[in-house]
Design a protein around this motif. Sequence first.
Motif, PDB file in Angstrom:
ATOM      1  N   GLU A 129      22.420  49.233  41.333  1.00  0.00           N
ATOM      2  CA  GLU A 129      23.078  50.238  41.546  1.00  0.00           C
ATOM      3  C   GLU A 129      21.610  50.992  41.986  1.00  0.00           C
ATOM      4  OE1 GLU A 129      24.830  53.381  39.240  1.00  0.00           O
ATOM      5  OE2 GLU A 129      26.037  51.927  37.914  1.00  0.00           O
ATOM      6  N   LYS A 153      27.379  46.216  48.294  1.00  0.00           N
ATOM      7  CA  LYS A 153      28.730  46.380  47.760  1.00  0.00           C
ATOM      8  C   LYS A 153      29.377  46.552  49.437  1.00  0.00           C
ATOM      9  CE  LYS A 153      30.398  47.941  43.244  1.00  0.00           C
ATOM     10  NZ  LYS A 153      30.372  48.677  42.422  1.00  0.00           N
ATOM     11  N   TRP A 155      32.065  47.975  49.626  1.00  0.00           N
ATOM     12  CA  TRP A 155      33.021  48.924  49.534  1.00  0.00           C
ATOM     13  C   TRP A 155      32.732  50.191  48.605  1.00  0.00           C
ATOM     14  CZ3 TRP A 155      36.024  50.686  53.729  1.00  0.00           C
ATOM     15  CH2 TRP A 155      36.156  49.235  54.256  1.00  0.00           C
ATOM     16  N   ASP A 160      32.080  57.845  48.846  1.00  0.00           N
ATOM     17  CA  ASP A 160      32.841  59.030  48.843  1.00  0.00           C
ATOM     18  C   ASP A 160      31.784  59.678  48.236  1.00  0.00           C
ATOM     19  OD1 ASP A 160      34.559  56.855  48.693  1.00  0.00           O
ATOM     20  OD2 ASP A 160      34.845  56.525  46.603  1.00  0.00           O
ATOM     21  N   ASN A 197      34.720  43.140  45.573  1.00  0.00           N
ATOM     22  CA  ASN A 197      33.833  44.344  45.484  1.00  0.00           C
ATOM     23  C   ASN A 197      32.650  44.291  45.144  1.00  0.00           C
ATOM     24  OD1 ASN A 197      33.297  46.681  47.866  1.00  0.00           O
ATOM     25  ND2 ASN A 197      33.477  47.771  46.281  1.00  0.00           N
ATOM     26  N   GLN A 198      32.101  43.074  44.504  1.00  0.00           N
ATOM     27  CA  GLN A 198      30.948  42.903  43.142  1.00  0.00           C
ATOM     28  C   GLN A 198      30.114  42.190  44.163  1.00  0.00           C
ATOM     29  OE1 GLN A 198      33.792  43.982  42.080  1.00  0.00           O
ATOM     30  NE2 GLN A 198      32.942  45.851  41.370  1.00  0.00           N
ATOM     31  N   HIS A 220      26.109  42.609  39.432  1.00  0.00           N
ATOM     32  CA  HIS A 220      27.134  43.385  39.071  1.00  0.00           C
ATOM     33  C   HIS A 220      28.113  42.963  38.664  1.00  0.00           C
ATOM     34  CE1 HIS A 220      27.011  48.383  38.444  1.00  0.00           C
ATOM     35  NE2 HIS A 220      27.587  47.987  37.566  1.00  0.00           N
ATOM     36  N   LYS A 222      32.667  43.708  37.752  1.00  0.00           N
ATOM     37  CA  LYS A 222      33.618  44.750  38.111  1.00  0.00           C
ATOM     38  C   LYS A 222      33.048  46.256  36.909  1.00  0.00           C
ATOM     39  CE  LYS A 222      37.264  47.666  39.230  1.00  0.00           C
ATOM     40  NZ  LYS A 222      36.424  48.883  39.942  1.00  0.00           N
ATOM     41  N   ALA A 223      33.717  47.441  36.841  1.00  0.00           N
ATOM     42  CA  ALA A 223      33.189  48.009  35.779  1.00  0.00           C
ATOM     43  C   ALA A 223      35.051  48.199  34.849  1.00  0.00           C
ATOM     44  CB  ALA A 223      32.808  49.427  36.161  1.00  0.00           C
ATOM     45  N   ARG A 224      34.665  48.990  34.191  1.00  0.00           N
ATOM     46  CA  ARG A 224      35.743  50.178  33.651  1.00  0.00           C
ATOM     47  C   ARG A 224      37.011  48.801  32.410  1.00  0.00           C
ATOM     48  NH1 ARG A 224      36.393  54.758  37.099  1.00  0.00           N
ATOM     49  NH2 ARG A 224      34.687  54.339  38.835  1.00  0.00           N
ATOM     50  N   ASP A 258      23.761  43.586  35.004  1.00  0.00           N
ATOM     51  CA  ASP A 258      25.154  44.578  34.367  1.00  0.00           C
ATOM     52  C   ASP A 258      26.319  43.848  34.521  1.00  0.00           C
ATOM     53  OD1 ASP A 258      27.102  46.447  33.823  1.00  0.00           O
ATOM     54  OD2 ASP A 258      26.104  47.842  35.447  1.00  0.00           O
ATOM     55  N   ASN A 260      28.750  44.235  32.984  1.00  0.00           N
ATOM     56  CA  ASN A 260      30.120  45.647  32.795  1.00  0.00           C
ATOM     57  C   ASN A 260      30.769  44.945  31.205  1.00  0.00           C
ATOM     58  OD1 ASN A 260      29.602  48.223  33.467  1.00  0.00           O
ATOM     59  ND2 ASN A 260      30.194  47.377  35.130  1.00  0.00           N
ATOM     60  N   HIS A 348      21.538  53.528  31.626  1.00  0.00           N
ATOM     61  CA  HIS A 348      21.174  51.439  31.284  1.00  0.00           C
ATOM     62  C   HIS A 348      20.192  51.912  30.834  1.00  0.00           C
ATOM     63  CE1 HIS A 348      24.880  49.693  32.433  1.00  0.00           C
ATOM     64  NE2 HIS A 348      25.281  51.182  33.099  1.00  0.00           N
TER      65      HIS A 348
HETATM   66  N1  LIG Z   1      37.722  52.380  51.683  1.00  0.00           N
HETATM   67  C1  LIG Z   1      37.904  51.190  50.892  1.00  0.00           C
HETATM   68  O1  LIG Z   1      38.589  50.509  51.305  1.00  0.00           O
HETATM   69  C2  LIG Z   1      37.933  50.596  49.412  1.00  0.00           C
HETATM   70  C3  LIG Z   1      37.050  51.447  48.566  1.00  0.00           C
HETATM   71  N2  LIG Z   1      36.894  51.101  47.053  1.00  0.00           N
HETATM   72  C4  LIG Z   1      35.850  51.970  46.609  1.00  0.00           C
HETATM   73  O2  LIG Z   1      34.727  51.590  45.786  1.00  0.00           O
HETATM   74  C5  LIG Z   1      35.808  52.150  44.832  1.00  0.00           C
HETATM   75  C6  LIG Z   1      35.357  50.962  43.457  1.00  0.00           C
HETATM   76  O3  LIG Z   1      34.530  50.056  43.685  1.00  0.00           O
HETATM   77  P1  LIG Z   1      33.943  49.042  42.196  1.00  0.00           P
HETATM   78  O4  LIG Z   1      33.278  48.068  43.290  1.00  0.00           O
HETATM   79  O5  LIG Z   1      35.065  48.577  42.375  1.00  0.00           O
HETATM   80  O6  LIG Z   1      33.653  50.204  41.551  1.00  0.00           O
HETATM   81  P2  LIG Z   1      34.122  49.864  39.555  1.00  0.00           P
HETATM   82  O7  LIG Z   1      35.540  50.478  38.917  1.00  0.00           O
HETATM   83  O8  LIG Z   1      32.909  48.426  39.244  1.00  0.00           O
HETATM   84  O9  LIG Z   1      32.747  50.914  39.608  1.00  0.00           O
HETATM   85  C7  LIG Z   1      31.913  51.451  40.454  1.00  0.00           C
HETATM   86  C8  LIG Z   1      31.316  52.612  39.399  1.00  0.00           C
HETATM   87  O10 LIG Z   1      31.293  53.648  39.105  1.00  0.00           O
HETATM   88  C9  LIG Z   1      30.489  53.667  37.576  1.00  0.00           C
HETATM   89  N3  LIG Z   1      31.980  53.615  36.617  1.00  0.00           N
HETATM   90  C10 LIG Z   1      31.865  53.177  35.506  1.00  0.00           C
HETATM   91  N4  LIG Z   1      33.313  53.450  34.594  1.00  0.00           N
HETATM   92  C11 LIG Z   1      32.777  54.942  35.198  1.00  0.00           C
HETATM   93  C12 LIG Z   1      33.948  55.800  35.115  1.00  0.00           C
HETATM   94  N5  LIG Z   1      34.734  56.221  33.931  1.00  0.00           N
HETATM   95  N6  LIG Z   1      33.458  57.018  35.805  1.00  0.00           N
HETATM   96  C13 LIG Z   1      32.682  57.405  36.390  1.00  0.00           C
HETATM   97  N7  LIG Z   1      31.956  55.621  37.103  1.00  0.00           N
HETATM   98  C14 LIG Z   1      32.202  54.898  35.960  1.00  0.00           C
HETATM   99  C15 LIG Z   1      29.861  52.103  37.482  1.00  0.00           C
HETATM  100  O11 LIG Z   1      28.538  51.978  36.730  1.00  0.00           O
HETATM  101  P3  LIG Z   1      28.581  50.507  35.647  1.00  0.00           P
HETATM  102  O12 LIG Z   1      28.305  49.825  35.941  1.00  0.00           O
HETATM  103  O13 LIG Z   1      26.746  51.186  35.015  1.00  0.00           O
HETATM  104  O14 LIG Z   1      29.618  51.099  34.356  1.00  0.00           O
HETATM  105  C16 LIG Z   1      29.767  51.883  38.805  1.00  0.00           C
HETATM  106  O15 LIG Z   1      28.652  50.962  39.212  1.00  0.00           O
HETATM  107  C17 LIG Z   1      37.408  53.264  44.922  1.00  0.00           C
HETATM  108  O16 LIG Z   1      36.193  54.146  43.901  1.00  0.00           O
HETATM  109  C18 LIG Z   1      36.726  53.155  46.137  1.00  0.00           C
HETATM  110  O17 LIG Z   1      36.002  54.422  46.439  1.00  0.00           O
HETATM  111  C19 LIG Z   1      36.570  50.487  46.696  1.00  0.00           C
HETATM  112  C20 LIG Z   1      37.462  49.006  47.283  1.00  0.00           C
HETATM  113  C21 LIG Z   1      37.452  49.420  49.138  1.00  0.00           C
END
Ligand SMILES: NC(=O)C1=CN([C@@H]2O[C@H](COP(=O)(O)OP(=O)(O)OC[C@H]3O[C@@H](n4cnc5c(N)ncnc54)[C@H](OP(=O)(O)O)[C@@H]3O)[C@@H](O)[C@H]2O)C=CC1
Length: 365
Positions: A129, A153, A155, A160, A197-198, A220, A222-224, A258, A260, A348
Amino acid sequence: MGNGTSRLYSALAKALNSSAASQHPEYLVSPDPEHLEPIDPKELLEECRAVLHTRPPRFQRDFVDLRTDCPSSHPPIRVMQWNILAQALGEGKDNFVQCPVEALKWEERKCLILEEILAYQPDILCLQEVDHYFDTFQPLLSRLGYQGTFFPKPWSPCLDVEHNNGPDGCALFFLQNRFKLVNSANIRLTAMTLKTNQVAIAQTLECKESSRQFCIAVTHLKARTGWERFRSAQGCDLLQNLQNITQGAKIPLIVCGDFNAEPTEEVYKHFASSSLNLNSAYKLLSADGQSEPPYTTWKIRTSGECRHTLDYIWYSKHALSVRSALDLLTEEQIGPNRLPSFNYPSDHLSLVCDFSFNEEPDGLL
Ligand SMILES: NC(=O)C1=CN([C@@H]2O[C@H](COP(=O)(O)OP(=O)(O)OC[C@H]3O[C@@H](n4cnc5c(N)ncnc54)[C@H](OP(=O)(O)O)[C@@H]3O)[C@@H](O)[C@H]2O)C=CC1
Ligand SMILES: [Mg+2]
């Protein structure tokens, strides 16, 4: 002067010094990439402390001695793993509902991050991050003697967020007076052949004191929740890449990340049972050496409290020994509002370990 008066005098002098330093910081304000003179870490630390003079004091964390019987003639290799929390995500996406917005101000939070790095002085720094690489960490850390690599990363969700500072990604820094870079790979992780995206960075370093080589990687995943199989596939891809990098050269490996993923997840099990013979360093802090710490991240979101073990330092268990590891913060230190906070800049915790090479590692990898 009586005791009371001298204390008052010294407090005043300190306050004047701090405000002078915070008004005229030498290193912290827009570090100039052209400016390459070395910085004395003590002076940078002083500047950080001056900026942070209104904040509560740093938490005390101690190194736990884990020494095995095999002493090493060379100094240990200190590795720090840390998801530092992207500024754009902390302010714009993460929803840390109990963290006051003032605690997230970049000019102060950056000093808390630098203070943590300067306090432990790692030889190798593995960060996730990072969305202030070019304007902050690269220029400052290079003047402290580190060589850095950044892989954003593709994207980044930071993009955003309004007024973002660019994409976040992984960064790897090592001290140039201790290591020579042999090879470096920026890896975009795949999941079941699909590009994701990772990312990860894997570098082969040669230790200048011992001429021993090893591979260090940072990632790092993928989260969630709901993405467990995806993370598992990303982990398999990373392991495959690391297998190719290390087994060809038969060199030991350290992987910081990380992930996740809790230790119950498939991706953790892949790493624990991989043919690369890896162990997770922070397990060694537990009484039986078999359990991960109870948490490496602890925050409160709108959805509630999230306390998880997601961050790991994996190492080649036959070729390397963990000489010590930095204890985690206690629940009392973390406090009722959890992280991040005025005391600690990320959700973290940093993980820090001292490694040494075992004797005759070639047959043991
Ligand atoms: N324009 C495009 O075509 C594309 C855009 N995207 C963008 O990327 C984003 C997703 O990217 P991706 O790499 O998959 O992201 P991730 O799902 O891996 O999460 C990104 C960040 O969000 C944090 N996070 C985790 N849980 C939550 C939560 N509940 N609420 C808020 N933040 C949280 C994570 O922190 P930690 O690791 O510390 O938990 C992590 O650093 C999309 O939302 C979009 O904005 C993605 C793909 C294509
Ligand atoms: Mg995060």
